[in-house]
Design a protein around this motif. Sequence first.
Motif, short mmCIF file in Angstrom:
data_model
loop_
_atom_site.label_atom_id
_atom_site.label_comp_id
_atom_site.label_asym_id
_atom_site.label_seq_id
_atom_site.Cartn_x
_atom_site.Cartn_y
_atom_site.Cartn_z
N UNK A 131 0.78 -1.23 0.00
CA UNK A 131 0.00 0.00 0.00
C UNK A 131 0.81 1.28 0.00
N UNK A 132 2.13 1.18 0.15
CA UNK A 132 2.96 2.39 0.20
C UNK A 132 3.29 2.95 -1.18
N UNK A 133 3.14 2.12 -2.21
CA UNK A 133 3.45 2.57 -3.57
C UNK A 133 2.16 2.97 -4.27
N UNK A 134 2.10 4.22 -4.71
CA UNK A 134 0.90 4.68 -5.40
C UNK A 134 1.19 5.07 -6.85
N UNK A 135 2.47 5.10 -7.25
CA UNK A 135 2.81 5.51 -8.61
C UNK A 135 4.12 4.86 -9.03
#
Length: 224
Positions: free
Chosen positions: A26-30
């Motif tokens: 969940x820490x990576x959004x892009x």
Amino acid sequence: MVETTQAIMDINGTNPLYRFIKAAQGRCIAMHFGTYDYTASCSITAKYQEMDHPVCDFAHHMTKVALAHTGIWLSDGATNTMPIGPHRGDLTPAQEEENRQVVHRAWKKGYDHIRHSLWNGYYQGWDLNPAQFPMRYAAVYAFFLESYDDAVDRLKTFVDKAARATLIGDVFDDAATGQGLLNYFLRALNSGAITEEEVLATGLTLEEIRGRSFKKILENRMAK
């Protein structure tokens, strides 16, 4: 950053990008594309390390396929040719003209790169110098505004045709094109190229547009 060939295909011959997303919990959004590291890892020589090189297109498509429908934002790389003239201080007319030509060539290259990214479905990018902003605004706004009138007419027509097909029991099999038109309005609105009022010219509501599903728009309208 996607900037090595191993990020596109691992030793087992599979694309590892979705595993990266899961590992981030969940820490990576892009994910951003690293044009110059990636082209270097493909043994491309410096003169041809450009955002529109075919090896970059391959990486872009592999990334989009791997991360489709995950909600991960994708960003293309940056043009490294700066729109900055070589001459400073008190300039002769010839030096001023040379500066102007250097800036215009760099803007044109950046404009073409951004248009190529948009054409490939990469709607975000980044710049290395504030002097590159004018060509980014020009490229993004031109890309969307050129299609606006046609997209409004086509989306209206698609919704009407779908309604008539449903009413008479016919088959409406072009929903994928309708989704493509809906994608246009979502991206154009997000970029600031068009306003909410201009979106409403389609006959759809903002809620329908932001629902992101042409199929659901049709289903909800047919249920009324």
